[in-house]
Design a protein around this motif. Structure first.
Motif, mmCIF file in Angstrom:
data_model
loop_
_atom_site.group_PDB
_atom_site.id
_atom_site.type_symbol
_atom_site.label_atom_id
_atom_site.label_comp_id
_atom_site.label_asym_id
_atom_site.label_seq_id
_atom_site.Cartn_x
_atom_site.Cartn_y
_atom_site.Cartn_z
ATOM 1 N N PHE A 52 32.088 34.331 35.247
ATOM 2 C CA PHE A 52 32.970 34.112 34.101
ATOM 3 C C PHE A 52 32.867 32.673 33.591
ATOM 4 N N PHE A 150 31.018 40.897 35.834
ATOM 5 C CA PHE A 150 32.326 41.542 35.963
ATOM 6 C C PHE A 150 32.174 43.036 36.215
ATOM 7 N N ASN A 178 38.491 36.055 35.989
ATOM 8 C CA ASN A 178 39.104 35.533 34.760
ATOM 9 C C ASN A 178 39.506 34.070 34.885
ATOM 10 N N PHE A 265 41.467 43.222 27.194
ATOM 11 C CA PHE A 265 40.440 42.301 27.674
ATOM 12 C C PHE A 265 39.672 41.646 26.534
ATOM 13 N N PHE A 268 41.720 38.853 25.496
ATOM 14 C CA PHE A 268 41.726 37.769 26.474
ATOM 15 C C PHE A 268 40.451 36.929 26.388
ATOM 16 N N ILE A 269 39.300 37.586 26.424
ATOM 17 C CA ILE A 269 38.052 36.832 26.456
ATOM 18 C C ILE A 269 37.765 36.188 25.108
ATOM 19 N N SER A 272 40.200 33.236 24.764
ATOM 20 C CA SER A 272 39.805 32.187 25.709
ATOM 21 C C SER A 272 38.601 31.408 25.180
ATOM 22 N N ALA A 305 43.599 30.765 29.311
ATOM 23 C CA ALA A 305 42.859 31.550 30.297
ATOM 24 C C ALA A 305 43.568 31.541 31.646
ATOM 25 N N SER A 309 44.823 34.967 33.382
ATOM 26 C CA SER A 309 44.225 35.314 34.676
ATOM 27 C C SER A 309 45.294 35.569 35.729
ATOM 28 N N ARG A 312 47.078 38.998 35.439
ATOM 29 C CA ARG A 312 46.319 40.255 35.594
ATOM 30 C C ARG A 312 46.677 41.009 36.877
ATOM 31 N N GLY A 382 46.732 39.586 29.979
ATOM 32 C CA GLY A 382 46.456 39.672 31.412
ATOM 33 C C GLY A 382 47.127 40.878 32.042
ATOM 34 N N ASN A 385 45.310 43.968 30.893
ATOM 35 C CA ASN A 385 44.022 44.149 31.571
ATOM 36 C C ASN A 385 44.213 44.879 32.902
#
Length: 476
Positions: A52, A150, A178, A265, A268-269, A272, A305, A309, A312, A382, A385
């Motif tokens: 990640f 992942f 994460n 997700f 989130f990504i 981030s 992030a 994380s 989650r 999170g 996810n």
């Protein structure tokens, strides 16, 4: 009954293979299965954490390139941030099926060593100010190998744990990966000589040295590969075939779950990856205004992030307790409220084309509201996810192989959101970059409304699609 986790010579296989694995058997689990599963989970988390970190390498690096003498537009920088997410999403499917083909331990070693490609190329390129933009695009694309980690890691751990413990195990595994984003975004500016940690760490006097980060993570990748080689195991039971894949591809819930995972997700990504550039674009004020005017992204970018994380595993735990569908429904409601709050904060920003100190100070006062609202969204992503991933082994509770295949497909589709979000923020078709960000958040809010309706219709209401089809009970 004990678990044998020593090297087994079965056919042509080499390395640590376990041929007898029955996690659903309580006696087997307590006699040694739990210990083996925890050991594999521990080193899986390390490898995924680094994956990640490398995947999101450009989230911070792109915002620091100007300090190394590179002059790229806002759209170009957001594209550099987005490209690894697209490549990572495409790699997640082959990475998922690499576990049954080569073994979870073996593939963890290989995937960790592949991280040497993007890190070493990055370290070389940033030392040459004449490196053209297209070269940076290619190098950022190679960082996508970290995104593939992942899918293979989650598919592997899914085989190790019994159904009653999958929610927390998968949540911890995913959270460990994460949080690599947060560690990178906190540590990279400090390592390369920038500022960081809420301003407690000052910038180095010798200028920026981005190559240090590349060499550091290359070394850590070698460590992760060695640890996986020495302490992880392959499971003979972790097998799948074309029939398993075909079955889940035809299953309507595979694509419903994938849609929901884009919302959680993907958000989130994507957020981030984009947050460092967002803070720099919306709140950073360059000279000639007085020092201290505006917000330095390096002080705060890691918080999003980090929050996403840490929440989650909590999402997985809540899903184990109350049902993944109900938690996911609440998650999307929270994300709608959070994005509306972010939009309200951005609406208070005043244009400052003349770099007026008074306007800059007013905009700086908006930042705490923006940050709190955004962190609320991160916390919801999170939790979502964890809850969405907990739904997968419940829906496919009769077949762990199909469950792992769905994990790969959903994680691949969900990661596409990580490409689309930075691309939308840097939209070259909108002249004003700030307006592009506001428009993007409005579109994202509408998408979360769609996800909420789909969750309710497919899994929560009494006559939901899942219950009518007899695929899951009320605790899905």
């Amino acid at each position: 009954m004990s678990v044998t986790d020593t090297p087994a010579a079965t056919g042509h296989r080499t390395g640590r293979w376990i041929d007898d694995w029955r996690p659903e058997d309580p006696e087997f689990w307590e006699a040694g299965g739990k210990r083996v599963a925890r050991r594999n989970l521990t080193w899986s988390i390390l490898a995924e954490h680094l994956g990640f970190s490398v995947w999101l390498f450009w989230s911070v690096s792109a915002a620091l390139l100007a300090g190394m003498g590179f002059e790229f537009s806002v759209s170009q920088l957001f594209f550099l941030v987005a490209v690894p997410n697209l490549v990572g999403s495409l790699l997640r499917l082959p990475y998922t099926f690499a576990v049954p083909r080569f073994g979870g331990r073996n593939w963890t070693v290989v995937s960790a060593l592949l991280l040497l490609v993007p890190t070493l190329l990055f370290a070389v390129a940033v030392q040459h100010p004449g490196t053209p933009y297209w070269v940076f695009v290619l190098i950022s694309a190679t960082a996508g190998v970290g995104g593939g980690n992942f899918a293979s890691s989650m598919a592997n751990i899914n085989f190790f744990y019994p159904a009653r413990r999958k929610g927390l195990a998968l949540g911890l595994n995913a959270a460990g990966g994460n949080i690599g984003v947060a560690v990178l975004q906190l540590g990279l500016p400090i390592v390369v000589g920038g500022a960081g940690l809420f301003g407690l760490v000052a910038a180095g006097t010798g200028g920026l040295h981005l190559e240090r980060a590349g060499y550091l993570y290359a070394g850590l990748a070698v460590v992760a590969a060695l640890m996986a080689f020495c302490f992880m195991d392959n499971l003979s039971a972790a097998r799948s075939n074309a029939r398993d894949v075909a079955a889940v591809v035809r299953h309507r819930h595979t694509w419903v779950i994938s849609l929901l995972y884009i919302g959680t997700f993907g958000s989130f990504i994507g957020y981030s990856a984009a947050l460092p550039l967002l803070i720099k674009l919306e709140f950073f004020v360059p000279t000639p205004l007085p020092a201290g005017t505006g917000i330095n992204f390096a002080h705060f970018a890691f918080l999003g992030a980090l929050v996403g994380s840490l929440t989650r595993p909590f999402g997985g735990w809540l899903a184990d307790k109350y049902g993944g569908a109900r938690v996911t429904l609440a998650t999307f409601a929270a994300m709608i409220l959070g994005t509306l709050a972010v939009l309200a904060a951005l609406a208070r920003l005043a244009p400052n084309p003349t770099l007026d100190p008074a306007i800059a100070t007013e905009n700086q006062a908006v930042f705490p509201w923006f940050l709190v609202a955004f962190l609320f969204v991160f916390a919801a992503t999170g939790i979502g996810n964890g809850s969405v991933f907990r739904m997968i082994p419940v829906i496919w509770k009769r077949d762990t192989r199909q469950s792992s295949a769905v994990i790969g497909i959903a994680s691949a589709v969900g990661a596409v959101g990580g490409f689309l979000i930075p691309l939308a923020f840097g939209a070259p078709w909108i002249d004003d970059p700030v307006e592009a960000v506001r428009t993007s958040f409005a579109v994202f809010t509408l998408f979360y409304v769609l996800c909420l309706v789909v969750t309710w219709g497919a899994y929560v209401r009494r006559a939901s699609v899942a219950r009518v089809a007899g695929l899951a009970d009320a605790r899905i």
